[in-house]
Design an enzyme around this catalytic site. Structure first.
Site, PDB file in Angstrom:
ATOM      1  N   GLU A   1      -3.619   3.423   1.956  1.00 28.75           N
ATOM      2  CA  GLU A   1      -3.908   3.534   3.385  1.00 28.75           C
ATOM      3  C   GLU A   1      -4.115   5.007   3.700  1.00 28.75           C
ATOM      4  O   GLU A   1      -3.227   5.827   3.488  1.00 28.75           O
ATOM      5  CB  GLU A   1      -2.741   2.999   4.214  1.00 28.75           C
ATOM      6  CG  GLU A   1      -2.884   3.243   5.700  1.00 28.75           C
ATOM      7  CD  GLU A   1      -1.619   2.905   6.476  1.00 28.75           C
ATOM      8  OE1 GLU A   1      -1.445   3.483   7.561  1.00 28.75           O
ATOM      9  OE2 GLU A   1      -0.808   2.087   5.997  1.00 28.75           O
TER      10      GLU A   1
ATOM     11  N   GLU B   1      -3.275  11.090 -10.820  1.00 29.81           N
ATOM     12  CA  GLU B   1      -3.171  11.150 -12.275  1.00 29.81           C
ATOM     13  C   GLU B   1      -4.042  10.067 -12.894  1.00 29.81           C
ATOM     14  O   GLU B   1      -4.033   8.921 -12.446  1.00 29.81           O
ATOM     15  CB  GLU B   1      -1.720  10.927 -12.711  1.00 29.81           C
ATOM     16  CG  GLU B   1      -1.529  10.938 -14.211  1.00 29.81           C
ATOM     17  CD  GLU B   1      -0.098  10.640 -14.638  1.00 29.81           C
ATOM     18  OE1 GLU B   1       0.308  11.116 -15.704  1.00 29.81           O
ATOM     19  OE2 GLU B   1       0.616   9.903 -13.914  1.00 29.81           O
TER      20      GLU B   1
ATOM     21  N   HIS C   1       2.386  12.028  -7.226  1.00 34.89           N
ATOM     22  CA  HIS C   1       0.994  11.675  -7.444  1.00 34.89           C
ATOM     23  C   HIS C   1       0.815  10.162  -7.364  1.00 34.89           C
ATOM     24  O   HIS C   1       1.780   9.418  -7.375  1.00 34.89           O
ATOM     25  CB  HIS C   1       0.517  12.168  -8.819  1.00 34.89           C
ATOM     26  CG  HIS C   1       1.280  11.569  -9.959  1.00 34.89           C
ATOM     27  ND1 HIS C   1       2.411  12.150 -10.474  1.00 34.89           N
ATOM     28  CD2 HIS C   1       1.094  10.433 -10.678  1.00 34.89           C
ATOM     29  CE1 HIS C   1       2.884  11.407 -11.462  1.00 34.89           C
ATOM     30  NE2 HIS C   1       2.096  10.352 -11.603  1.00 34.89           N
TER      31      HIS C   1
ATOM     32  N   HIS D   1       0.830  -1.206   0.000  1.00 39.61           N
ATOM     33  CA  HIS D   1       0.000   0.000   0.000  1.00 39.61           C
ATOM     34  C   HIS D   1       0.861   1.251   0.000  1.00 39.61           C
ATOM     35  O   HIS D   1       2.043   1.207   0.280  1.00 39.61           O
ATOM     36  CB  HIS D   1      -0.963   0.022   1.198  1.00 39.61           C
ATOM     37  CG  HIS D   1      -0.291   0.036   2.534  1.00 39.61           C
ATOM     38  ND1 HIS D   1      -0.146  -1.099   3.300  1.00 39.61           N
ATOM     39  CD2 HIS D   1       0.278   1.033   3.253  1.00 39.61           C
ATOM     40  CE1 HIS D   1       0.474  -0.788   4.419  1.00 39.61           C
ATOM     41  NE2 HIS D   1       0.750   0.511   4.421  1.00 39.61           N
TER      42      HIS D   1
END
Length: 132
Positions: A56, A122, A74, A5
């Site tokens: 997360e 994005e 991003h 994550h």
């Protein structure tokens, strides 16, 4: 090894959960509060954590906002149609900061939106980029 994550600190967890689930269509996979530490963790994504990386969202109860610095870039999400995805974000009340279109120095169709904390996301249009 695999990526599990990416963690983002958020100022208003409910606003962030609404953005990632309602605007981007992710699912809340799990959420746990830690009263002794005064924080909540919420994991969102498009599929099971056992199969793909997720996000997360960490909410520290006593912090309303964060300085993102200049190192964060991003999170990228592949979308079928970046133009339609931007329109859907706008219709859902989200903020598009770079409309869909080809990259300045390439042919990949991209767009950028912002989450409630100002993190950039994005959109990369399917079929316009070549994976490694």
């Amino acid at each position: 090894m695999r990526i599990l994550h990416t963690m983002l600190r958020v100022g208003d967890l409910e606003k962030s959960l609404a953005f990632y689930t309602n605007v981007l269509g992710m699912k809340l996979l799990r959420r746990h509060e830690y009263p002794e530490g005064k924080f909540t963790l919420a994991f969102v994504g498009y599929g099971s954590e056992s199969e793909q990386a997720v996000i997360e969202l960490t909410h520290n109860w006593d912090t309303a906002s964060y300085d993102k610095g200049n190192a964060y870039g991003h999170i990228a999400i592949e979308v079928e149609d970046a133009y339609a995805a931007c329109e859907a974000v706008k219709q859902a009340g989200g903020k598009v900061v770079r409309e869909a279109g080809p990259m300045m120095h390439g042919t990949t169709v991209i767009a950028f939106i912002e989450d409630p904390d100002g993190y950039k996301v994005e959109f990369i249009q399917q079929g316009t980029w070549t994976p490694a």
